[in-house]
Design an enzyme around this catalytic site. Structure first.
Site: not given
Length: 632
Positions: A402, A539
């Site tokens: 991520c 994000h």
């Protein structure tokens, strides 16, 4: 919505790939050709279970790691949905729609629950084993809903069928339009069965198809117009998709569509070709439906009568040529429609940049498409040590990442050397389950993950020279925070990292910093500098000050799972930025609804030994507030 439909279209490619062979087997085995029952049954087995294949294929396509467990959940969801709705009303038939719906729900539930950890006494059902269970429960609820609402929908389709049989050219055109529009949800067969086998009577034969073969001179009006479309129109559309595909993917697209285009021409089986673009480009499918309707009207007005026992392909055209009326007219009409299809498809695809096969955006596949070139830098050194510390490449089942951490699956957790991982650059190690592992790396995690994947496939790099070069590069870098001017990037509540409800950040595994719970919808740069990285899901963003201080801003917690929804980036990697410049727009209400928390950690990821962040102000402050922190 278009991205969502595009994902469905991609997911459908797996089951669609087998349809051309199935179609040929099905047609060749029919009594009017080779008359080999088991060959026909072999082909029919695929079409008879198309909804189930879609349930499995769509679920795997939607799963973030394309795991087969999602496919199993899709199949279970489909069985529960179809059998439960028929228990309520035995006449319900959701067909392909039931399969696609089951697949989408199973895939989404897989992404949400495949890493779930249950209490010890339910531990056996944790992780992927939980997905089929929750999918079945969800489909029971949906079955109760559809058991009530679906019968009126089917009755509405029946009423439409009764009207079009007596409406002349208008009815024929509406039938052609609805016949194509209902294919995506698998309900066209309901309409077909009424028109081809029920309505109208001639010497005891009922329906347009049966009356045609019984010799009714007025029959065939609901079949004739399909021949120009299936034999010429759709194959020409396939050629247009090849011509407009990206050059590097043209060969791949040709292999996909040429076979199914020939299947359409020869047998009249169009679903493989239609499914290849109906979800990727709904506009084109709407145009296709209108063109089909126009062909039905034109052949009706020209009083052409032709029919088929299977479908409107070349085989049926030749077999039934002797009992048709004006069949030769269909050839020039078909050539005209072929030209129209090619021109219209080519123009719309190019003009509107439609995402037909070979032109799709790469969705959630960035890591798969990256070509990694070994350079011997510090990321490769870290990757090589990590593989060694994790028990070797044979102990690694999957490698993903991520914004800041490696997400790994290992075969044997006992082989993982946690202390060595930290020695070689890991800022923290989190063991999730017996095989699930996360390693906190930092904003360079994507490069480390790519290097690990490369070395797993091609072998490790030589650590000696590379390690020295990497160490030298690190020693030459200078990090200073003495003159940094820092402003608050969001309006909201400022808090120390220890208050962040995530152990990776609160334990400062990523580095020291602070956090803010935003109340406005625009993130601005807190410093002058440059954009180092923007994660694909938008994000998280990495910044570097003019003094080489690296800052990670992670908007919300666990927001990587939102796949970019709720975020709009306003800058690009490599851009120079000024303090107060807008970086990312967020949908704050969406994040609050779909993320565990909107608390946003601001982390200084490369502080020197002994440096720490002192939070001078806590509580609610406006964006742009100065003197919030001090790095000392």
């Amino acid at each position: 919505m278009l991205n969502f439909l595009q994902r469905i279209g991609k997911a459908l490619m797996l089951p669609i790939a087998v349809l051309p062979a199935a179609a040929l087997l099905l047609r060749l085995g029919q009594p009017d050709l080779l008359n080999i029952a088991f060959v026909a049954k072999a082909g029919d087995a695929i079409f008879a279970n198309l909804a189930l294949l879609f349930a499995i294929g769509v679920a795997i396509g939607f799963a973030e790691d394309n795991n087969g467990a999602a496919g199993l959940a899709g199949a279970i969801g489909y069985f529960v949905l179809t059998n439960a709705t028929q228990a309520i009303n035995e006449n319900i038939n959701m067909a392909v729609l039931g399969g696609i719906l089951s697949g989408v729900i199973a895939g989404l539930l897989y992404n949400r629950f495949h890493n779930i950890t249950l209490p010890d006494w339910l531990g056996f059902f944790s992780g992927r084993r939980f997905v089929p269970i929750v999918t079945a429960a969800m489909m029971v609820i949906l079955a109760g809903l559809f058991g009530v609402v679906w019968p009126p929908i089917q009755e509405g389709i029946n009423a439409v069928g009764e009207w079009i049989i007596s409406a002349g050219a208008v009815g024929v055109g509406v039938f052609g339009l609805l016949n194509r529009l209902l294919i995506p949800i698998g309900l066209h067969h309901v309409l077909n069965s009424l028109v081809w086998f029920v309505f109208g009577e001639y010497n005891g034969a009922t329906g347009d198809l049966n009356r045609f073969f019984a010799g009714d001179p007025s029959a065939g009006m609901f079949m004739t117009g399909f021949f120009p479309i299936m034999m010429f129109g759709l194959p020409a559309a396939a050629l247009a998709m090849i011509a407009t595909a990206k050059k590097e993917r043209r060969k791949e697209v040709s292999g996909l569509v040429i076979g199914i285009a020939f299947t359409s021409f020869l047998t009249g089986i169009t679903e493989p070709l239609e499914f290849s673009f109906m979800f990727l480009s709904p506009l084109l499918y709407g145009v296709h439906a209108l063109l089909t309707a126009s062909s039905m009207v034109i052949t009706y007005l020209l009083d052409i009568h032709h029919g088929f026992g299977f479908s409107a392909g070349a085989i049926d055209y030749i077999l039934n040529f002797g009992i048709a009326q004006k069949p030769l007219y269909l050839l020039p009409i078909g050539l005209i429609y072929g030209g129209i299809y090619f021109a219209v498809f080519y123009f719309l695809i190019k003009a509107l940049d439609l995402k037909t096969p070979g032109r799709e955006d790469d969705i959630d596949e960035e890591s798969e498409g990256n070509e990694f070139v070994p350079t011997g830098d510090k990321n490769e050194v870290m990757a090589s040590y990590f593989i060694q510390d994790l028990g070797g490449k044979d102990n690694l089942t999957s490698v993903d990442n991520c914004a800041t951490r490696l997400r790994l699956t290992v075969a044997d957790m006992k082989k993982v050397n946690e202390s060595s991982l930290k020695k070689h650059g890991a800022r923290g190690v989190i063991k999730l389950q017996k095989t699930g592992l996360q390693i906190i790396v930092g904003t360079n995690v994507e490069f480390v993950a790519n290097a690990m994947k490369y070395q797993i496939k091609n072998g490790p790099i030589s650590l000696g020279k590379a390690e020295n070069e990497a160490a030298s590069a690190v020693s030459e870098s200078t990090i200073s925070a003495n003159n940094m001017e820092f402003i608050l990037p969001f309006s909201g509540k400022v808090m120390p990292l220890s208050d962040v409800p995530d152990q990776v950040f609160s334990a400062k595994m990523m580095g020291d910093g602070f956090a803010i719970e935003p109340t406005n919808d625009t993130l601005v740069s807190p410093v002058d500098g440059e954009i180092v990285s923007i994660f694909p899901t938008k994000h998280a963003i990495g910044l570097k000050t003019r003094d080489n201080l690296e800052i990670l801003i992670h908007i919300g917690l666990d927001t990587v799972k939102l796949n970019g929804k709720g975020f709009t980036t306003l800058v690009n990697e490599g851009d120079s930025i000024k303090k107060g410049q807008e970086l990312i727009k967020i949908d704050l209400n969406y994040l609050k609804e779909h993320a565990p928390s909107v608390v946003t950690p601001v982390i200084f990821t490369n502080l020197q030994d002994g440096q720490e962040v002192h939070v001078k102000k806590v509580g609610n402050y406006h964006q742009g507030e100065q003197d919030i922190i001090k790095v000392q």
